[in-house]
Design a protein around this motif. Structure first.
Motif, PDB file in Angstrom:
ATOM      1  N   GLY A 122      56.410  42.342  60.127  1.00 32.75           N
ATOM      2  CA  GLY A 122      55.635  42.641  61.325  1.00 32.75           C
ATOM      3  C   GLY A 122      54.192  42.205  61.173  1.00 32.75           C
ATOM      4  O   GLY A 122      53.610  41.598  62.086  1.00 32.75           O
ATOM      5  N   LEU A 123      53.588  42.495  60.027  1.00 29.75           N
ATOM      6  CA  LEU A 123      52.216  42.056  59.769  1.00 29.75           C
ATOM      7  C   LEU A 123      52.115  40.534  59.725  1.00 29.75           C
ATOM      8  O   LEU A 123      51.179  39.939  60.263  1.00 29.75           O
ATOM      9  CB  LEU A 123      51.724  42.657  58.452  1.00 29.75           C
ATOM     10  CG  LEU A 123      51.616  44.186  58.379  1.00 29.75           C
ATOM     11  CD1 LEU A 123      51.278  44.622  56.965  1.00 29.75           C
ATOM     12  CD2 LEU A 123      50.584  44.710  59.360  1.00 29.75           C
ATOM     13  N   PRO A 129      46.961  41.682  62.595  1.00 26.12           N
ATOM     14  CA  PRO A 129      48.253  41.989  61.963  1.00 26.12           C
ATOM     15  C   PRO A 129      48.786  43.380  62.267  1.00 26.12           C
ATOM     16  O   PRO A 129      49.999  43.582  62.309  1.00 26.12           O
ATOM     17  CB  PRO A 129      47.953  41.826  60.465  1.00 26.12           C
ATOM     18  CG  PRO A 129      46.798  40.904  60.404  1.00 26.12           C
ATOM     19  CD  PRO A 129      45.967  41.210  61.614  1.00 26.12           C
ATOM     20  N   SER A 130      47.905  44.357  62.480  1.00 29.34           N
ATOM     21  CA  SER A 130      48.384  45.728  62.673  1.00 29.34           C
ATOM     22  C   SER A 130      49.292  45.866  63.886  1.00 29.34           C
ATOM     23  O   SER A 130      50.156  46.752  63.922  1.00 29.34           O
ATOM     24  CB  SER A 130      47.187  46.672  62.817  1.00 29.34           C
ATOM     25  OG  SER A 130      46.371  46.291  63.923  1.00 29.34           O
ATOM     26  N   TYR A 131      49.119  44.997  64.888  1.00 26.32           N
ATOM     27  CA  TYR A 131      49.964  45.089  66.081  1.00 26.32           C
ATOM     28  C   TYR A 131      51.405  44.664  65.805  1.00 26.32           C
ATOM     29  O   TYR A 131      52.297  44.941  66.593  1.00 26.32           O
ATOM     30  CB  TYR A 131      49.377  44.243  67.213  1.00 26.32           C
ATOM     31  CG  TYR A 131      48.096  44.818  67.787  1.00 26.32           C
ATOM     32  CD1 TYR A 131      48.129  45.802  68.757  1.00 26.32           C
ATOM     33  CD2 TYR A 131      46.852  44.382  67.327  1.00 26.32           C
ATOM     34  CE1 TYR A 131      46.951  46.334  69.283  1.00 26.32           C
ATOM     35  CE2 TYR A 131      45.678  44.908  67.838  1.00 26.32           C
ATOM     36  CZ  TYR A 131      45.731  45.884  68.812  1.00 26.32           C
ATOM     37  OH  TYR A 131      44.584  46.433  69.313  1.00 26.32           O
ATOM     38  N   GLY A 132      51.591  43.976  64.700  1.00 27.43           N
ATOM     39  CA  GLY A 132      52.949  43.606  64.341  1.00 27.43           C
ATOM     40  C   GLY A 132      53.822  44.801  64.014  1.00 27.43           C
ATOM     41  O   GLY A 132      55.050  44.743  64.139  1.00 27.43           O
ATOM     42  N   ALA A 186      40.176  36.204  53.701  1.00 28.06           N
ATOM     43  CA  ALA A 186      40.485  37.037  54.863  1.00 28.06           C
ATOM     44  C   ALA A 186      41.593  38.022  54.503  1.00 28.06           C
ATOM     45  O   ALA A 186      42.570  37.675  53.835  1.00 28.06           O
ATOM     46  CB  ALA A 186      40.923  36.171  56.033  1.00 28.06           C
ATOM     47  N   VAL A 187      41.424  39.274  54.933  1.00 30.38           N
ATOM     48  CA  VAL A 187      42.409  40.318  54.651  1.00 30.38           C
ATOM     49  C   VAL A 187      42.866  40.935  55.969  1.00 30.38           C
ATOM     50  O   VAL A 187      42.338  40.632  57.041  1.00 30.38           O
ATOM     51  CB  VAL A 187      41.816  41.410  53.742  1.00 30.38           C
ATOM     52  CG1 VAL A 187      41.478  40.840  52.383  1.00 30.38           C
ATOM     53  CG2 VAL A 187      40.586  42.048  54.391  1.00 30.38           C
ATOM     54  N   VAL A 188      43.856  41.834  55.868  1.00 29.07           N
ATOM     55  CA  VAL A 188      44.394  42.480  57.056  1.00 29.07           C
ATOM     56  C   VAL A 188      43.314  43.253  57.796  1.00 29.07           C
ATOM     57  O   VAL A 188      43.218  43.226  59.022  1.00 29.07           O
ATOM     58  CB  VAL A 188      45.567  43.417  56.674  1.00 29.07           C
ATOM     59  CG1 VAL A 188      45.974  44.283  57.855  1.00 29.07           C
ATOM     60  CG2 VAL A 188      46.744  42.591  56.178  1.00 29.07           C
ATOM     61  N   GLY A 189      42.485  43.949  57.094  1.00 28.80           N
ATOM     62  CA  GLY A 189      41.384  44.669  57.724  1.00 28.80           C
ATOM     63  C   GLY A 189      41.782  46.046  58.204  1.00 28.80           C
ATOM     64  O   GLY A 189      42.782  46.622  57.775  1.00 28.80           O
ATOM     65  N   LEU A 229      54.412  34.911  53.156  1.00 34.41           N
ATOM     66  CA  LEU A 229      55.618  35.667  53.485  1.00 34.41           C
ATOM     67  C   LEU A 229      56.300  35.101  54.718  1.00 34.41           C
ATOM     68  O   LEU A 229      57.531  34.969  54.764  1.00 34.41           O
ATOM     69  CB  LEU A 229      55.262  37.139  53.710  1.00 34.41           C
ATOM     70  CG  LEU A 229      56.413  38.060  54.126  1.00 34.41           C
ATOM     71  CD1 LEU A 229      57.459  38.136  53.021  1.00 34.41           C
ATOM     72  CD2 LEU A 229      55.893  39.460  54.455  1.00 34.41           C
ATOM     73  N   ALA A 230      55.491  34.748  55.715  1.00 35.98           N
ATOM     74  CA  ALA A 230      56.063  34.147  56.929  1.00 35.98           C
ATOM     75  C   ALA A 230      56.753  32.829  56.606  1.00 35.98           C
ATOM     76  O   ALA A 230      57.842  32.534  57.115  1.00 35.98           O
ATOM     77  CB  ALA A 230      54.971  33.938  57.977  1.00 35.98           C
ATOM     78  N   LEU A 231      56.116  32.043  55.738  1.00 36.81           N
ATOM     79  CA  LEU A 231      56.718  30.764  55.374  1.00 36.81           C
ATOM     80  C   LEU A 231      57.983  30.968  54.548  1.00 36.81           C
ATOM     81  O   LEU A 231      58.920  30.173  54.624  1.00 36.81           O
ATOM     82  CB  LEU A 231      55.715  29.913  54.596  1.00 36.81           C
ATOM     83  CG  LEU A 231      54.462  29.481  55.365  1.00 36.81           C
ATOM     84  CD1 LEU A 231      53.583  28.596  54.492  1.00 36.81           C
ATOM     85  CD2 LEU A 231      54.834  28.754  56.645  1.00 36.81           C
ATOM     86  N   GLY A 232      58.013  32.035  53.751  1.00 45.71           N
ATOM     87  CA  GLY A 232      59.212  32.306  52.961  1.00 45.71           C
ATOM     88  C   GLY A 232      60.420  32.554  53.831  1.00 45.71           C
ATOM     89  O   GLY A 232      61.554  32.248  53.439  1.00 45.71           O
ATOM     90  N   ASN A 233      60.204  33.098  55.015  1.00 53.96           N
ATOM     91  CA  ASN A 233      61.309  33.340  55.935  1.00 53.96           C
ATOM     92  C   ASN A 233      61.806  32.067  56.610  1.00 53.96           C
ATOM     93  O   ASN A 233      62.798  32.105  57.327  1.00 53.96           O
ATOM     94  CB  ASN A 233      60.882  34.341  57.014  1.00 53.96           C
ATOM     95  CG  ASN A 233      60.873  35.765  56.503  1.00 53.96           C
ATOM     96  OD1 ASN A 233      61.878  36.450  56.520  1.00 53.96           O
ATOM     97  ND2 ASN A 233      59.720  36.211  56.025  1.00 53.96           N
ATOM     98  N   LEU A 234      61.077  30.968  56.395  1.00 61.26           N
ATOM     99  CA  LEU A 234      61.452  29.708  57.039  1.00 61.26           C
ATOM    100  C   LEU A 234      62.359  28.849  56.175  1.00 61.26           C
ATOM    101  O   LEU A 234      62.784  27.781  56.610  1.00 61.26           O
ATOM    102  CB  LEU A 234      60.185  28.910  57.391  1.00 61.26           C
ATOM    103  CG  LEU A 234      59.165  29.610  58.287  1.00 61.26           C
ATOM    104  CD1 LEU A 234      57.970  28.704  58.504  1.00 61.26           C
ATOM    105  CD2 LEU A 234      59.794  29.991  59.616  1.00 61.26           C
ATOM    106  N   LYS A 235      62.619  29.297  54.956  1.00 61.88           N
ATOM    107  CA  LYS A 235      63.401  28.462  54.041  1.00 61.88           C
ATOM    108  C   LYS A 235      64.742  28.081  54.648  1.00 61.88           C
ATOM    109  O   LYS A 235      65.147  26.914  54.639  1.00 61.88           O
ATOM    110  CB  LYS A 235      63.618  29.204  52.723  1.00 61.88           C
ATOM    111  CG  LYS A 235      64.475  28.430  51.731  1.00 61.88           C
ATOM    112  CD  LYS A 235      64.699  29.219  50.449  1.00 61.88           C
ATOM    113  CE  LYS A 235      65.614  28.459  49.497  1.00 61.88           C
ATOM    114  NZ  LYS A 235      65.885  29.226  48.264  1.00 61.88           N
ATOM    115  N   GLY A 236      65.449  29.073  55.203  1.00 62.31           N
ATOM    116  CA  GLY A 236      66.757  28.779  55.788  1.00 62.31           C
ATOM    117  C   GLY A 236      66.669  27.809  56.944  1.00 62.31           C
ATOM    118  O   GLY A 236      67.527  26.937  57.110  1.00 62.31           O
TER     119      GLY A 236
END
Length: 707
Positions: free
Chosen positions: A91-92, A102-105, A260-263, A387-394
């Motif tokens: 979600g983040l 990111p918090s809205y995720g 840059a961090v989530v904040g 992390l988002a890119l890791g979900n793109l492997k498939g």
């Protein structure tokens, strides 16, 4: 009657035309329901129907009472905790794709799960953010916010900073698009439009998600490399963002070490928002694409698990569940939800049995939102991007589909490649529309140019195959069997006619016109007394007879297309014999044409007119036409459209090719037809009867009617 003899069978039955079969077997007159009949059934009310509707709208009422607490609860708890932890991070991460904080995720990972728990029909998918869908929402946000963010300052508290106001407006756009997408899905579900997913083939979805993965990869480079890159959403935007990232990296990276961090993570929930009607108007097309893609992905994943675990899913109810989930989630500042392939895989592989696991995963997200969200504030955005890119492997691995599709089906391979190109170059919204249009175009292309073929008998039996494929073929003299393997409609009727003309070797309309022209000349000679008929044939008493071709062509050419009328002549004409001097008509050996329509599923009105004209042209030059392999609905449609008349009759329909062949061989005049086509040296001797007619004294030879 069928008698088995070893691995062979013997069939004994009459030769059937379509009409004869109906008469012998007493076809039932069935009543076909009209639209009003279906409407009455739909509007009728009963206790059982009300119960069935209630259970379909709330599937939880079906499976929750049968829940096996001892067997399933522990597995669902373990699965829910595991899935919940993944959902928090995804979600983040996917909020970055939407270009919002990111918090809205977390809201997008929480609210849709709650509604799907009550309304969904799949037991295993994890509803929530999906990277492709997040990317599509993000493209809308980036398109609208730069041009209208200054207007949004009047909407929000003037004490906010410009960056805060922009973020709030981005959230407003994302939430509004999500609500509109949910409304579209809900309406489609209520109207039973779940079938729309069939227009998105596996090849199209694979190519589209691969292209979306490339977009996601490019969009996350700025977070991974800690760069500020201007947003682009127009066609060819992906190339601008690659170029811009490279330039920024090459010249500015050394001065940008501030990570840059989530904040700030707010505890608890924010109040719901009212969607902006103006944004509705500006994003209707994008929202429709988001609604379709979200449903297609969720339904595809749900179908995999439903087949694996043998339980039904309802496409229309899935639309309703996703629609309500998006309306609910968007109202609470979330963004569009579908299902994540990796997250659903975690929920299923860790032992999830039902949506109880999904509910527990939502509780994990809830705990983060209301209590421990501050622990994630130091998390770097570059980690979330990774992390988002890791979900793109498939998705990125789907490039291997190209080789597999090329070996199996060139059209599907082309759909994959063009979908990928469209989505990369035009962006996800326009790319999806262009891809669907291209896919439908390939269907039109396949049916518009079907692979027609000439059939012949194989092995002297009742089997007929393409004459190019086998060596032991038998083709009766004077008979052509033509097969069309696609529907016949306005776009391919001319192609069908051309292929048929090529197959028989002549244009029937040209032959008809030539014969009518020759008939005019013969009548003119006969009236002037210049033509005599003797036992030896025609004798013209003058040499070098000439007639004006212009006169025959220019005056009432429609007459040349009419049936040949020999009633006023005292003799008959054999068009394959020698005609009087200077009168030349092409000779044809074809006397019977069989059209195999077993693969023709329908005709439209335009093609009916074209087909009828083709049949008339062949019949007017004395070529008998037979149509075989059609079902009763096909013939009923022709009757309904008044296709038949005195010239084209319904007696031309036969059950099979073999029925038509046997009918040709059994016809009273089949002997003369076969001999005339087989005996090239046959001599015709005519004598004049007392009534002025001609009598053919050709020797009659019996014809073998067995193969």
């Amino acid at each position: 009657m069928i008698e088995p003899i070893g691995n062979q069978y013997i069939v004994a039955r009459p030769v059937y035309s379509a009409n004869a079969f109906v008469e012998d077997h007493k076809k039932k007159l069935r009543y076909h329901k009209t639209f009003l009949d279906n409407l009455k059934v739909c509007c009728s009310c009963s206790t059982q129907k009300a119960k069935r509707i209630a259970l379909s709208l709330f599937p939880i009422a079906s499976w929750l009472p049968a829940y096996r607490i001892k067997e399933w609860l522990l597995s669902d708890i373990v699965s829910g905790i595991s899935t919940g932890l993944v959902a928090v991070l995804q979600g983040l991460a996917f909020a970055l794709l939407v270009s919002i904080p990111p918090s809205y995720g977390l809201y997008a990972a929480f609210f849709p799960v709650i509604t799907y728990f009550f309304l969904g029909t799949s037991k295993h998918i994890s509803v929530g953010p999906f990277p492709v869908l997040s990317m599509m929402v993000g493209a809308v946000v980036l398109r609208l916010v730069p041009t209208t963010s200054t207007m949004s300052l009047d909407i929000f508290n003037s004490s906010m900073s410009n960056d805060s106001s922009t973020d709030e407006y981005k959230v407003m756009v994302a939430a509004t698009v999500t609500v509109l997408s949910g409304i579209i899905q809900l309406v489609m579900g209520v109207l039973q439009f779940g079938f729309v997913v069939i227009y998105l083939s596996e090849s199209l979805i694979s190519g589209f998600t691969t292209a979306a993965a490339i977009h996601v990869l490019v969009s996350q480079l700025k977070f991974i490399l800690q760069l500020k890159v201007p947003a682009h959403t127009d066609p060819f935007s992906i190339f601008k963002t690659v170029i811009a990232t490279g330039v920024s990296y090459g010249f500015d990276f050394k001065n940008r070490f501030n990570v840059a961090v989530v904040g700030k993570m707010q505890n608890g929930f924010q109040p719901p928002i009212t969607p902006d009607i103006q944004i509705f108007q500006d994003t209707i097309g994008d929202s429709f694409g988001i609604a379709i893609v979200g449903f297609a992905v969720a339904f595809s994943v749900a179908s995999v698990y439903s087949l694996k675990y043998d339980y039904p899913i309802d496409g229309n109810q899935e639309l309703i569940a996703l629609g309500v989930s998006n309306i609910f989630g968007g109202s609470f500042r979330g963004f569009a939800a579908s299902t994540s392939l990796s997250r659903s895989g975690v929920q299923e592989s860790t032992g999830g049995k039902t949506q109880i696991a999904g509910l527990l995963s939502a509780i994990i997200v809830l705990i983060v939102i209301v209590a421990i969200g501050f622990l994630l504030e130091p998390l770097q955005k570059s980690v979330l991007a990774a992390l988002a890119l890791g979900n793109l492997k498939g998705m990125l691995m789907q490039f291997t589909e190209i080789g597999r599709l090329w070996r199996k089906d060139k059209y599907d391979c082309l759909i994959w490649i063009m979908t990928f190109i469209f989505a990369i170059v035009l962006g996800l919204g326009l790319g999806l529309a262009a891809s669907v249009a291209f896919q439908l175009l390939t269907i039109v292309f396949r049916t518009q140019f079907p692979k027609c073929s000439i059939l012949a008998n194989v092995g002297r039996s009742n089997i007929y195959k393409n004459k190019k494929d086998y060596s032991d073929m038998y083709e009766p003299e004077g008979v052509k069997i033509f097969r069309c393997p696609s529907p016949i409609y306005f776009a391919n009727i001319q192609f069908f006619k051309q292929k048929l003309t090529d197959a028989v070797g002549f244009n029937p309309l040209r032959i008809l016109r030539k014969r009518n022209k020759a008939l005019k000349k013969i009548r003119k000679l006969q009236k002037k007394g210049l033509l005599q008929v003797t036992p030896k044939g025609f004798i013209c008493t003058i040499d070098g007879f000439k007639d004006s071709e212009d006169e025959l062509d220019s005056h009432q050419i429609e007459e040349l297309d009419q049936p040949i009328n020999l009633a006023d002549l005292p003799f008959q004409i054999d068009w394959n014999a020698d005609l009087p001097v200077n009168i030349v008509v092409p000779k044809i050996s074809l006397h019977s044409l069989i059209l195999d329509f077993s693969a023709v599923s329908f005709l439209d009105i335009s093609s009916m007119r074209g087909l009828k004209k083709i049949l008339q042209e062949f019949m007017r030059i004395k070529v008998d036409v037979y149509i075989v392999g059609t079902d009763d609905d096909f013939i009923d449609k022709l009757v309904q459209c008044e296709f038949f008349d005195d010239e084209v009759k319904d007696s031309i329909f036969f059950l099979t090719i073999h029925d038509a062949i046997l009918q040709i061989l059994m016809k009273d005049d089949s002997t003369s037809k076969f001999n005339s086509s087989q005996g090239k040296d046959a001599k015709f001797d005519f004598t004049i009867n007392t009534n002025g007619g001609l009598r053919n004294r050709e020797c009659q030879v019996p014809v073998e009617t067995k193969f």
